[in-house]
Design a protein around this motif. Structure first.
Motif, PDB file in Angstrom:
ATOM      1  N   ASP A  66       0.823  -1.217   0.000  1.00 34.63           N
ATOM      2  CA  ASP A  66       0.000   0.000   0.000  1.00 34.63           C
ATOM      3  C   ASP A  66       0.856   1.265   0.000  1.00 34.63           C
ATOM      4  O   ASP A  66       0.328   2.375   0.046  1.00 34.63           O
ATOM      5  CB  ASP A  66      -0.993   0.000   1.181  1.00 34.63           C
ATOM      6  N   PHE A 137      -1.229  10.759   1.357  1.00 35.17           N
ATOM      7  CA  PHE A 137      -1.091   9.910   2.551  1.00 35.17           C
ATOM      8  C   PHE A 137      -1.058  10.775   3.813  1.00 35.17           C
ATOM      9  O   PHE A 137      -1.671  10.455   4.829  1.00 35.17           O
ATOM     10  CB  PHE A 137       0.198   9.068   2.489  1.00 35.17           C
ATOM     11  N   ARG A 140      -4.447  12.113   4.667  1.00 30.43           N
ATOM     12  CA  ARG A 140      -5.344  11.076   5.197  1.00 30.43           C
ATOM     13  C   ARG A 140      -4.891  10.574   6.574  1.00 30.43           C
ATOM     14  O   ARG A 140      -5.591   9.792   7.215  1.00 30.43           O
ATOM     15  CB  ARG A 140      -5.374   9.874   4.248  1.00 30.43           C
ATOM     16  N   THR A 142      -2.419   8.476   7.254  1.00 29.35           N
ATOM     17  CA  THR A 142      -1.977   7.076   7.296  1.00 29.35           C
ATOM     18  C   THR A 142      -0.461   7.047   7.498  1.00 29.35           C
ATOM     19  O   THR A 142       0.199   8.086   7.440  1.00 29.35           O
ATOM     20  CB  THR A 142      -2.290   6.346   5.977  1.00 29.35           C
ATOM     21  N   ASP A 143       0.097   5.848   7.698  1.00 27.19           N
ATOM     22  CA  ASP A 143       1.568   5.770   7.793  1.00 27.19           C
ATOM     23  C   ASP A 143       2.166   5.284   6.470  1.00 27.19           C
ATOM     24  O   ASP A 143       3.310   4.848   6.433  1.00 27.19           O
ATOM     25  CB  ASP A 143       2.007   4.887   8.969  1.00 27.19           C
ATOM     26  N   GLN A 144       1.396   5.370   5.392  1.00 29.07           N
ATOM     27  CA  GLN A 144       1.942   4.978   4.082  1.00 29.07           C
ATOM     28  C   GLN A 144       3.013   5.988   3.652  1.00 29.07           C
ATOM     29  O   GLN A 144       2.961   7.160   4.029  1.00 29.07           O
ATOM     30  CB  GLN A 144       0.832   4.984   3.021  1.00 29.07           C
ATOM     31  N   ARG A 232       7.668   7.108   7.770  1.00 26.69           N
ATOM     32  CA  ARG A 232       6.496   6.532   8.473  1.00 26.69           C
ATOM     33  C   ARG A 232       6.233   7.232   9.796  1.00 26.69           C
ATOM     34  O   ARG A 232       5.112   7.326  10.251  1.00 26.69           O
ATOM     35  CB  ARG A 232       6.705   5.036   8.761  1.00 26.69           C
TER      36      ARG A 232
END
Ligand SMILES: Cc1ncc(C[n+]2csc(CCOP(=O)(O)OP(=O)(O)O)c2C)c(N)n1
Length: 325
Positions: A66, A137, A140, A142-144, A232
């Motif tokens: 991802d 990312f 949003r 996220t840690d992507q 990350r």
């Protein structure tokens, strides 16, 4: 580094090499005795990444499916290591309907949204794209992370500098990886680039960086591990520069007269036998297992080539579908 990681890096490199060797073999079908770039089952230019496997293996070992990844015009190693489907990728290279882009992108334009992979024949194009993905990312929460791999020829492009600037300003979770293989087609970096160090250039924008010497797969693995973890943890971008090796020509059919003096020495710098020797000397691998790894890779690659060859070409009345420019 633990043994299973080291063996996995080796397997990834061998798999990529088996792929590049097979594509090279197929590419020359129908193009001889006088090289005709438009002939044969795989017409057009072909940029293969033999020798640059350490970059793909070391970086992609830290990426999840991802996470986003963009590659350059020499993209096969990066695509395979990130998990792009080998069969559909091979079909794309052969221009077949079952290819990633229905056979209309070719080997420089491989897109696999299921693993967030894309690449382009336009130098440095993947960097702004990776910044956009990283921005998404970040927004949003996220840690992507997003990563962009470019050649050292990209460092004088506007897109390189614009990307470094915005990535630093917006503290984006992005990793820039520069594959320094010494050559931009036939131009040595000394003839194109002042203050060559890409990591210095990154630092000028406030982006920390590391240069990995000797095409070391473990060096790439360690440096990219630090960079991916930083991203990350929302600590911002990093730039990793790898001194790698282009084992073959810029494109297939390149006579390489411009690097005649170093060509003799090039096979001795091949990173795969070098790493195999290290693993064997340390008792982590034996010849039999090395042969088995190679045989398994060949089997997968030959199945992908059969799949491509057995797939139909795109129908002429669909020539304008999925085409934007
Ligand atoms: C914007 C742009 N300018 C010029 C080209 C033509 N071109 C194709 S490959 C290449 C050299 C790239 O060298 P490098 O980035 O070092 O990658 P390598 O081929 O060594 O992997 C150039 C100039 C291009 N594709 N895109």
């Amino acid at each position: 580094m633990d043994t299973s990681t080291r063996l996995s890096l080796y397997r990834t490199m061998v798999r990529i090499r088996a792929f590049e060797e097979a594509i090279r073999r197929e590419y020359y079908v129908g193009k001889q005795p006088v090289f005709d770039i438009g002939a044969g089952p795989v017409p057009g230019e072909m940029h293969l990444a033999a020798g640059q496997e350490p970059v793909a293996a070391g970086l992609c070992a830290h990426l999840r499916s991802d996470d986003a990844l963009t590659g350059p015009h020499r993209p096969h190693h990066i695509a395979l290591a990130h998990g792009v489907d080998m069969k559909r990728m091979t079909a794309e290279i052969f221009g077949r309907e079952s290819g990633l882009c229905h056979g209309k992108g070719g080997h420089m334009h491989l897109f696999a949204p299921e693993v967030h992979f894309g690449c382009s024949g336009i130098i440095a194009e993947g960097m702004p794209t990776a910044c956009g993905q990283a921005l998404a990312f970040k927004k949003r929460g996220t840690d992507q992370v997003a990563a962009a791999v470019v050649g050292e020829g990209a460092v004088n492009q506007g897109g390189f500098h614009e990307s470094l600037n915005l990535a630093a300003l917006w503290k984006l979770p992005v990793i820039f990886v520069v594959e320094d293989n010494d050559w931009g087609i036939s131009v040595p970096r000394s003839a194109s680039t002042s203050n060559f160090s890409a990591t210095d250039r990154g630092r000028a924008y406030g982006i920390p960086g590391e240069r990995v010497e000797d095409n070391s797969v473990e060096g790439v693995y360690e440096a990219c591990g630090r960079a991916v973890q930083r991203a990350r943890r929302s600590e911002g971008p990093s730039l990793i520069e790898v001194h790698t090796l282009r084992l073959w020509g810029h494109f297939e059919g390149d006579a390489q007269g411009y690097r005649e003096s170093e060509l003799e020495d090039v096979p001795g710098r091949d990173p795969i036998p070098t790493y195999r020797r290290t693993l064997i000397e340390e008792g982590l691998l034996d010849e039999e297992e090395a042969q088995r790894i190679r045989a398994e890779a060949e089997e997968e690659v030959e199945a992908a080539i059969r799949f491509a060859k057995e797939s139909p070409e795109p129908a002429p009345d669909e020539a304008l579908e999925h085409v934007f420019a």
